[in-house]
Scaffold this motif. Structure first.
Motif: not given
Length: 184
Positions: A4, A79, A181, A184
Motif C-alpha cells: 500500500e 504517479d 491510488i 486518481r
C-alpha cells in the motif's frame, strides 16, 4: 504481504519525506528546492510514509539524517515515478527473467522498493510501504520541476520522539495518511 502507498496528499500534491544533514536541509528549505549542497549524481530516495521515514532515520537521531523534510511534490509527477519504476531486486513472479530485469535497471532512472511498514516503535506491520529511488534525469526533474514546497519538520519530529520516549501515545499526533491510488 499486501502493498500500500499511504501518504498525506491533496488534490494537487503528495508529501514525501527525506532526512539530511543541517547544511543540505537548510539550503533546501531556504531555496524551496535542493541546492548546491545536494548531489544530483547520487540516487536519492523518497518515502511517502512518515513512520517508515522515522524508522529509517531513527527519528532524526542517525548521523547525517538529523533534519527531516516534508516535501510536497506534484501528484502527476509522483504517479509517473511509480508507473515507471523498476523493482530494486529481481523477482521471478514478475514474469521477466533476471537478464531482462538487469537491462531494465540499467535503463531506468527510477527504482522501487516495498519494505515492511513500521509502527511508532519500529516494529514491522502487516503491509509493505513504497520507497522510490531517483537518479539521473528523474532526480533532476525532482529538483527542478516536481517539488512544490519543502517544510522542515525536524522540531515536530523531535517533539514526537520526546513524547514517545516519555511513554505517551503519539498516534493521534501523526500525519493523517490515507491509502493513495495512483492516477486518481
Amino acid at each position: 504481504m499486501r502493498k500500500e502507498i499511504r501518504a498525506l496528499y491533496t488534490g494537487d500534491t503528495i508529501r514525501v519525506y527525506q532526512a539530511y544533514n543541517q547544511a543540505i536541509a537548510q539550503e533546501a528549505v531556504q531555496n524551496g528546492t535542493f541546492g548546491s549542497r545536494f548531489c544530483l549524481e547520487r540516487m536519492t530516495w523518497i518515502k511517502p510514509s512518515f513512520l517508515w521515514m522515522m524508522y529509517r532515520c531513527g527519528w532524526g537521531m542517525k548521523e547525517n539524517q538529523e533534519y527531516i523534510l516534508g516535501i510536497d511534490i506534484r501528484r502527476e509527477a509522483f504517479d509517473d515515478i511509480v508507473q515507471n519504476a523498476v523493482a530494486s531486486s529481481w523477482n521471478a513472479e514478475t514474469g521477466i527473467d533476471h537478464e531482462q530485469w538487469k537491462e531494465q535497471v540499467k535503463r531506468s532512472d527510477i527504482r522501487c522498493q516495498w519494505d515492511p511498514e513500521r509502527d511508532v516503535f519500529g516494529n514491522p506491520l502487516e503491509y509493505r510501504s513504497i520507497q522510490l529511488g531517483l537518479r539521473g534525469e528523474a532526480v533532476r526533474k525532482y529538483v527542478t520541476e516536481w517539488i512544490v514546497n519543502i517544510t522542515d519538520i525536524t522540531e515536530y519530529v523531535k517533539g514526537l520522539r520526546q513524547k514517545k520516549e516519555a511513554g505517551m501515545d503519539i498516534t493521534p499526533l501523526l500525519p493523517e495518511e490515507k491509502v493513495y491510488i495512483c492516477g486518481r
